[in-house]
Design an enzyme around this catalytic site. Structure first.
Site: not given
Ligand code: KIV
Length: 276
Positions: A44, A83, A113, A182
């Site tokens: 995201d 995501d 995720k 993170e």
């Molecule tokens: O959205 C994204 O790019 C992420 C990464 C930083 C793991 O969640």
């Protein structure tokens, strides 16, 4: 090379490091896949690095599915993870299973995720029960950065580190197949990695994680608004693209482009016929 499945990722723990990058479109996803990266996250972070928005909470299912579809069209090998956007599970936890299934059924992703939040375990449990592979995300969780003190390293004192450990253990128990860590101190990330059977994927979490992820636009120099400390830029594309665009502009203005080799011709007799 065969298509990577979740089981392949689990088997990599303690064998070799796992590689992951974000992608948001067909051409970049193709390049990442051809390079043999294990996992591609349609992050995201799309909001910040592609759409010019301030916050990841500003993208929804429509945008995420649109970009996830472009990525999965390109990918033959890597495991693709969609995501879940903020409003697809944090605003309405009851809609989370339906939205997770859309990433799998409509966008052809292999997994989803989601970031840690107060109902994370309940939501993860529902999605796992529906048969969808889930990657967890703890530490700095950008979707709720305002609730955790901003975009700062997490788990810096013993109490906060203990909370991260508990979240990691709970997420593994709930059925996550991997965990993004993170902005976590390297030693804490190492402790979590050592405690879990599932792989940890670090971003700003040091060298002891089982794998690493970076945002593709950060690592190729295509996002100039800010550069987090954990980013390593492997190439700086923005000035090169800028130069190419300026060269094009100048050549058009000077009548140098298009040259003969970029143009199409018509036979002289056809032209004569037309002129007659
Ligand atoms: O959205 C994204 O790019 C992420 C990464 C930083 C793991 O969640």
């Amino acid at each position: 090379m065969d298509k990577t499945v979740v089981q392949d990722i689990l088997l990599l723990k303690n064998k070799r490091k796992i590689t992951m990058l974000t992608a948001y479109d067909y051409p970049i996803a193709s390049l990442i896949d051809k390079a043999g990266i294990d996992m591609i996250l349609v992050g995201d972070s799309l909001a910040n690095v592609v759409l010019g928005l301030e916050s990841t909470t500003q993208v929804g299912m429509w945008e995420m599915l649109h970009h996830a579809k472009a990525v999965t069209r390109a990918v033959k090998h890597a495991l693709v993870i969609g995501d879940m956007p903020y409003d697809s599970y944090q605003v309405d936890p009851d809609a989370s299973v339906k939205n997770a299934l859309r990433f799998i059924n409509e966008a052809k992703c292999d997994a989803v995720k989601l970031e840690w939040f107060d109902k994370c375990i309940q939501v993860t449990e529902g999605i796992v029960k529906a048969g969808v592979a889930v990657m967890g995300h703890i530490g700095l969780t950008p979707q709720t950065a305002d609730k955790i003190g901003g975009f700062k390293v997490q788990g810096k004192d013993a109490e906060a580190a203990q909370r991260l450990i508990e979240q990691a253990v709970l997420l593994e128990k709930t059925g996550c197949f991997a965990l993004v860590l993170e902005c976590v101190p390297d030693k804490i990330a190492g402790m979590i990695t050592g405690m879990l059977k599932i792989p940890t994927i670090g971003i700003g979490a040091g060298q002891y994680c089982d794998g690493q992820v970076l945002v593709i636009n950060d690592m190729v120099g295509l996002f100039e608004r800010y550069k987090p400390k954990f980013v390593k830029q492997y190439i700086n594309l923005a000035p090169q693209i800028q130069k190419a665009i300026e060269n094009y502009k100048n050549e058009v203005l000077e009548g140098k482009f298009p040259a003969a080799e970029h143009s199409f011709t018509i036979k002289k007799e056809e032209l004569d016929k037309l002129e007659r």
